[in-house]
Design an enzyme around this catalytic site. Structure first.
Site, short mmCIF file in Angstrom:
data_model
loop_
_atom_site.label_atom_id
_atom_site.label_comp_id
_atom_site.label_asym_id
_atom_site.label_seq_id
_atom_site.Cartn_x
_atom_site.Cartn_y
_atom_site.Cartn_z
N SER A 46 0.79 -1.23 0.00
CA SER A 46 0.00 0.00 0.00
C SER A 46 0.82 1.27 0.00
CB SER A 46 -0.93 0.01 1.20
OG SER A 46 -1.75 -1.13 1.18
N ASP A 94 -10.32 -6.75 0.05
CA ASP A 94 -9.80 -5.57 0.72
C ASP A 94 -9.23 -6.04 2.04
OD1 ASP A 94 -10.51 -2.28 0.54
OD2 ASP A 94 -9.79 -3.08 2.46
N HIS A 144 -14.92 -0.35 3.35
CA HIS A 144 -14.82 1.02 3.85
C HIS A 144 -16.06 1.84 3.56
CE1 HIS A 144 -10.61 -0.31 3.56
NE2 HIS A 144 -10.46 0.45 4.64
N CYS A 181 -7.74 2.06 1.40
CA CYS A 181 -8.80 1.25 0.83
C CYS A 181 -8.31 0.57 -0.45
CB CYS A 181 -10.01 2.12 0.52
SG CYS A 181 -11.30 1.21 -0.35
#
Lengths: 623, 377
Positions: free
Chosen positions: A335, A374, A380, A393
């Site tokens: 991420s 996710d 989310h 997210c």
């Protein structure tokens, strides 16, 4: 015969006289002798002419070689300092015991007595004997390399018993910070045959060591300097009589690194038990502040030849301590790529940052049942770009990646340095990878599939980056587009002159982007730390400045479609890597950091505090 | 009727206009040549000794002694020399035997006979006594020599040579043999005999090879291939060649020869002194030295041709040729065309014994030259 007696008497008298026959014979024999003597003299002269005219050059060379010994004067290797003048690599004097066989006389007795006196080991004797066989009688042959003070004293008392044996001072490379700098500063070792073949032999005559890794290797030319030499006239025993002249050696450059050894220690300690790497740099200049890789090793044994056993132990260690993770470790950035992917969306694909995307906890490509999960399984809800970054997210970025398209995404990510060497002044950095269709065709010989675009959006799949690349990408973000090249060496000083070895390096062009976009993404990154919904909110408290950051968790192990990933049940080796990139203060960045802690799970939990420790230490905030 | 030859017994020299040298029985050109050689010798020796004046003084002392002996011998009439020859030879052989016996009692090589006051080397005596004996014997036995004479003469050569070789001193043994052989050769030995002797010599060479001491065999082998053992036995020859070759045409200059001054050259003031000359004075110096030697030899040959009886002719011829052989063997050894045998460079090498012998030989030559009769008998 009557007259016999008398005639004998007469002939006696006559015999001593020279009859014509006698004279002729005698003179002819003399003439033969003269001819012989002249021929012999001619032979002598011919030989002299041959030696002294024809062979003059040859013998003159031999004569010079006979009496002149070129004794190399090796240069002092440059000292390496950190930014505050702390010595990271130094040359300290050591003493070795050396033998000149020609002057030693009874070598057997001397070796036997020295063995008793100093307790020479079998190893040392064997090395001595093999060197002895290869050297000339007036060469110095080391018997013991590092004498202790006590051994020197013990030898000194009995010195007269050991003709031809002497204690000589050498300089030996030391690394006062040991493990802390073993990767970044590197180490020197004995010159190998392969290296010898590539070297300028005259510059290296008398030099025994060469940089093998890190700064020591990359800056070898500057650090080494150039050998001088002394022409020494010797007599037949090799005893030096007088110096015929000398050329002083040219000392190597002292290097000052931008590295801050205190910060390096903070980074090293903060990693704790984890294997991993920490890189910190000044965003404005690219100067490296800390660059730690763990586990590390003690560079000292490498200097004078590490034992085979110790080396094998290091090599076979499953944690690979010899491996410089900061420079060469390739990790899926996870991420941590999201802020950059977001910039790509804004700049390259005209993404509307306010547009909300619904996140149910998974994503499927149209016409496919495969669910891309996710990391937050409940989803989310409706997320805009800023919140997508803050909350990390995945679904948003799956969609965004597909929206941008892999080729555009690849091109834009390349500008942040993904899949590109950073150009740091160290040898051996890894390039990493951000995939593209062209890359897949060329390297993997197959067509791109859309699913690969999806996971590229969250830094998985083919995406790989080094901690150094991540730190630099964070720095570019901190600079709002200013591209810098990481630098370790600030200045090189030799002969009283200090210079910047990078003064003439070209500055890479910046990434031009809408300032609103930079602000949006930086704000989102600040939220990661300072908003309650941020993935690293646990480190946000009690700071007089703001940190902009992004967490990352890189999968080492793919979880099956119906499986649950439960951290504690997966073997440590297969647990996720925790990643974290950050810069601070967010509005006027002074430091950019990338942290990778291997197999330690979620990035926000382990990696973020390490980064915080670095940042607070560097910005002089009490923890 | 007894022929009174006292009228004829007028010294030829009396007719020459130089009463000073006449009275001293000196041959002026020969003396001149010797002085030139000595001068050169001292220049070289000063350098070869590492500029040691003590060495020069000692050598000077020996030279004075040698000159005295030369002068003394020049006064003795050749007839007396001839008469003394068998006696001297016999004494020499006896002493050689004594040396060998003492040598057996002592250790290793034994060449000296310690006479208390000075040490005497009988082998040196034989360098003179052997040609004297041969000249005496051949002049008595009648010329040209036939079989029995040749055999006896051969024995007179081989016995002292073998005794000296046994010491062991191969160089001197060879020089003694050469001196005797030259006398035999000048005596007009027939070519057939010569051939027979050569064959006999050739046949005994292999035997001689096995009788040689190890170090002597090594020397010969080293000569054949000096590079085989550059730091050992071949060292002398290699360093010597380097010294000579690096001297070039004009040399490195007096006292500036690195091979010699830095002691790379072994035995630089004795057997290998020629290499010092070659290194420091180059080819020019070498040729100059050879020229001085040739001048001396030329004068000696003149004396040989002027000699008036068989004994004088054979002896002077033998001494002259032997002198040349000395020079040739030493230089040949130093420049690497002959094996290393311990032969000094005549009158140049440091050391007294050979100098005394050589000057004695020149004394004999001067005696022969200056005692000539006006009308040869």
């Amino acid at each position: 015969m009557r007259g016999g007696r008398r005639s004998t008497a007469i002939s006696d008298g006559l015999r001593t006289r020279h009859t014509p026959f006698d004279s002729r014979m005698f003179l002819s024999r003399i003439a033969l002798c003269v001819i012989g003597m002249l021929l012999a003299t001619g032979l002598l002269v011919a030989r002299l002419v041959y030696l002294q005219i024809v062979g003059q050059e040859h013998y003159a060379t031999l004569s010079r070689d006979n009496r002149i010994r070129i004794s190399p004067l090796p240069p002092n290797r440059g000292v390496i300092f950190d930014r505050n003048g702390e010595v990271l690599a130094d040359n300290i004097p050591t003493y070795s015991l050396e033998v000149v066989p020609l002057r030693a006389g009874d070598l057997k007795r001397i070796i036997a007595e020295l063995t008793e006196l100093l307790g020479l080991t079998e190893d040392e004797l064997q090395r001595f004997n093999s060197t002895l066989r290869r050297s000339k009688p007036y060469d110095r042959i080391p018997l013991r390399l590092q004498l202790s003070e006590e051994e020197i004293a013990r030898f000194a008392v009995r010195m007269p018993r050991f003709p031809g044996v002497e204690v000589r001072a050498h300089r030996v490379r030391t690394y006062p910070y040991g493990n802390l700098t073993s990767h970044v500063v590197g180490y020197v070792g004995r010159i190998s045959q392969a290296e010898m073949d590539l070297l300028d032999r005259s510059a290296y005559s008398g030099t025994l060591h060469i940089g093998k890794s890190g700064v020591e290797k990359s800056y070898e030319t500057l650090l080494h300097g150039s050998a001088g030499y002394e022409e020494i006239e010797t007599d037949v025993t090799g005893r030096p009589l007088r110096s015929l002249g000398s050329v002083a050696p040219l000392s190597g450059n002292d290097l000052t690194l931008s590295l801050d050894i205190k910060l390096q220690k903070v980074a090293y300690d903060a990693l704790g038990e984890h294997s991993g790497a920490v890189v910190a740099l000044e965003p404005a200049t690219g100067r490296i502040l800390a660059m730690a890789s763990k586990p590390a090793f003690d560079p000292t044994p490498f200097v004078n030849g590490i034992s085979r056993k110790a080396y094998e132990l290091l090599q076979q260690d499953p944690e690979r301590p010899l491996y410089d993770r900061a420079l060469r470790g390739l990790y899926p950035p996870g991420s941590t790529v999201k802020p950059f992917v977001a910039m790509a969306g804004l700049e390259a694909a005209k993404l509307n940052p306010a547009k909300r995307v619904s996140c149910p906890g998974w994503y499927s490509l149209p016409g496919s049942s495969h669910r891309y999960r996710d990391s937050f399984r409940r989803g989310h809800g409706a997320v805009d770009l800023r919140y997508a970054v803050t909350s990390s997210c995945d679904v948003y970025f799956y969609k965004l990646a597909v929206y941008i398209g892999i080729d555009k995404l690849h091109d834009y990510m390349e500008r942040f340095g993904f899949g590109q060497k950073t150009g740091i002044d160290l040898d051996g950095e890894m390039r990493g990878l951000f995939p593209s269709r062209e890359w897949k065709r060329r390297v993997r010989k197959s067509d791109w599939s859309l699913g690969e675009t999806v996971i590229s959006g969250i830094g998985q799949g083919y995406v790989q980056a080094t901690p150094l690349q991540l730190a630099r990408a964070a720095a570019i973000m901190a600079n709002r587009g200013g591209v810098v090249t990481p630098r370790l060496v600030d200045t090189a000083r030799a002969g009283g002159k200090t210079r910047d070895p990078h003064a003439d390096d070209p500055r890479p062009p910046p990434i031009e982007a809408d300032p609103k976009h930079w602000k949006l993404i930086v704000d989102a990154m600040v939220d990661v730390v300072h908003s309650g919904r941020g993935t690293a909110s646990r480190i946000g408290g009690g700071l007089p400045f703001r940190i902009a950051a992004k967490t990352g968790t890189a999968q080492v192990f793919s979880v099956g479609q119906r499986q649950n990933y439960r951290t504690m049940k997966v073997k440590k080796k297969l647990r996720d890597h925790a990643l974290f990139i950050a810069f601070a203060p967010a509005q006027e960045p002074k430091i950019a950091v990338a942290v990778v802690a291997e197999n330690s799970g979620f990035g926000g939990k382990v990696a973020a505090p390490i980064a915080r420790a670095l940042i607070t230490n560097y910005l002089q905030v009490p923890p | 009727m007894k022929f009174d030859n006292s009228v004829l017994n007028v010294k030829l020299a009396a007719a020459r206009p130089n009463p000073w040298t006449n009275r001293l029985h000196l041959d002026l050109p020969l003396v001149g040549g010797l002085i030139a050689l000595m001068g050169l010798a001292f220049v070289i020796l000063y350098s070869a000794s590492g500029q040691d004046l003590d060495v020069l003084l000692r050598q000077g002392g020996r030279l004075l002694l040698a000159l005295a002996i030369m002068l003394a011998l020049a006064q003795i009439h050749p007839d007396h020399i001839k008469a003394a020859s068998p006696l001297l030879f016999g004494l020499g052989v006896l002493l050689l035997g004594a040396v060998l016996v003492i040598g057996d009692i002592g250790k290793g090589a034994q060449r000296w006979l310690d006479l208390g006051v000075f040490r005497f080397q009988p082998s040196e005596l034989m360098k003179l006594a052997t040609p004297m004996m041969l000249a005496w014997y051949l002049s008595e036995a009648g010329l040209p020599p036939r079989w029995p004479t040749v055999l006896i003469a051969g024995l007179l050569i081989v016995v002292p040579a073998a005794l000296i070789a046994k010491q062991p001193d191969l160089g001197t043994a060879m020089l003694v043999a050469v001196a005797g052989s030259v006398a035999l050769f000048l005596g007009g030995i027939g070519w057939a005999y010569l051939l027979a002797l050569a064959i006999a010599l050739g046949a005994t060479l292999p035997i001689g090879w096995f009788m040689l001491h190890d170090y002597q065999r090594d020397r010969v082998l080293t000569f054949l291939n000096p590079e085989a053992d550059p730091l050992g036995r071949g060292y002398h020859i290699i360093q010597s060649k380097i010294a000579i070759g690096s001297g070039g045409i004009y040399g490195k200059g007096w006292l500036h020869g690195t091979q010699g001054q830095l002691e790379f050259l072994p035995e630089r003031s004795t057997d290998f002194i020629f290499a010092i000359l070659a290194e420091e004075f180059g080819l020019v110096g070498c040729v100059a030295l050879l020229a001085v030697y040739l001048f001396i030899l030329g004068r000696c040959l003149h004396i040989v041709t002027q000699a008036q009886d068989t004994f004088c002719r054979l002896l002077s011829g033998a001494l002259t040729v032997t002198f040349f052989v000395y020079v040739f063997v030493n230089i040949g050894m130093v420049i690497g065309i002959l094996p290393v045998v311990g032969v000094p460079l005549p009158l140049v090498s440091y050391g007294g014994t050979s100098m005394v012998t050589l000057m004695a030989a020149f004394g004999i030559l001067m005696s022969i030259q200056t005692h000539r009769r006006l009308f040869p008998v």
